[in-house]
Design an enzyme around this catalytic site. Structure first.
Site, short mmCIF file in Angstrom:
data_model
loop_
_atom_site.label_atom_id
_atom_site.label_comp_id
_atom_site.label_asym_id
_atom_site.label_seq_id
_atom_site.Cartn_x
_atom_site.Cartn_y
_atom_site.Cartn_z
N GLY A 55 0.79 -1.22 0.00
CA GLY A 55 0.00 0.00 0.00
C GLY A 55 0.82 1.28 0.00
O GLY A 55 0.29 2.37 0.04
N HIS A 56 2.15 1.16 -0.06
CA HIS A 56 3.02 2.36 0.08
C HIS A 56 4.10 2.35 -0.98
O HIS A 56 5.25 2.04 -0.68
CB HIS A 56 3.65 2.36 1.46
CG HIS A 56 4.17 3.68 1.89
ND1 HIS A 56 5.44 4.12 1.61
CD2 HIS A 56 3.60 4.68 2.60
CE1 HIS A 56 5.64 5.31 2.15
NE2 HIS A 56 4.52 5.66 2.76
N PHE A 57 3.97 2.62 -2.10
CA PHE A 57 2.77 2.88 -2.89
C PHE A 57 2.77 1.89 -4.03
O PHE A 57 3.84 1.64 -4.59
CB PHE A 57 2.79 4.32 -3.42
CG PHE A 57 2.88 5.35 -2.32
CD1 PHE A 57 1.74 5.71 -1.61
CD2 PHE A 57 4.09 5.94 -1.96
CE1 PHE A 57 1.81 6.67 -0.60
CE2 PHE A 57 4.16 6.88 -0.94
CZ PHE A 57 3.03 7.24 -0.27
N VAL A 62 7.87 2.98 -2.09
CA VAL A 62 8.80 3.74 -1.25
C VAL A 62 8.73 3.14 0.15
O VAL A 62 7.64 2.99 0.70
CB VAL A 62 8.44 5.24 -1.22
CG1 VAL A 62 9.35 5.99 -0.25
CG2 VAL A 62 8.50 5.86 -2.60
#
Length: 151
Positions: A55-57, A62
């Protein structure tokens, strides 16, 4: 002049015996060069398979800065516990404070983070460390962290 090295390498098996953290929240792979001045370097190899990248990203992965700060704290915990003399080693580390935190550059899959930690103070069971997270010698994050070592 650098302080003499007390412990050359703390491998993952020793880290697992030292810290209570487990996957997916164990964020260091080894700690090297623990010195007599209570400094050392934590190593984290960042893989695209890290759960945080879901989820990041998704389109531009990152490594989250807050996980780097946790990696600094885990490195400091290992340094503190491994530096305590005698048989009554602490069995737990509690993260207490984060100060002067700055994120400088993104960390990407394939990077190796070095957490350069050095003790800046100690009172009874509480320790404070300054840390620089580096990738290829470039500072990507920095912070002062505090922890309590206890049974």
């Amino acid at each position: 002049m650098e302080s003499p090295i007390r412990i050359e390498t703390v491998d993952i098996n020793t880290i697992l015996k030292t810290l209570p953290h487990r996957y997916p929240f164990l964020l260091i792979d080894r700690v090297v060069n623990i010195r007599q001045d209570y400094s050392g370097i934590g190593i984290k190899n960042v893989s695209f398979n890290e759960p945080a990248f879901l989820g990041h990203f998704p389109e531009r992965p990152v490594f989250p800065g807050v996980l780097m700060i946790e990696g600094m704290a885990q490195t400091a915990g290992v340094i503190g516990i491994m530096s305590v003399e005698g048989t009554e080693k602490p069995r737990a580390v509690y993260f207490l404070t984060i100060d002067k935190c700055k994120f400088r550059k993104p960390v990407l899959p394939g990077d190796t983070i070095e957490y350069h930690m050095k003790s800046i103070g100690r009172r009874k069971s509480m320790w404070w460390f300054h840390g620089d997270a580096k990738v290829n010698g470039v500072v990507v994050a920095e912070a002062d962290v505090g922890a309590m070592l206890t049974d």
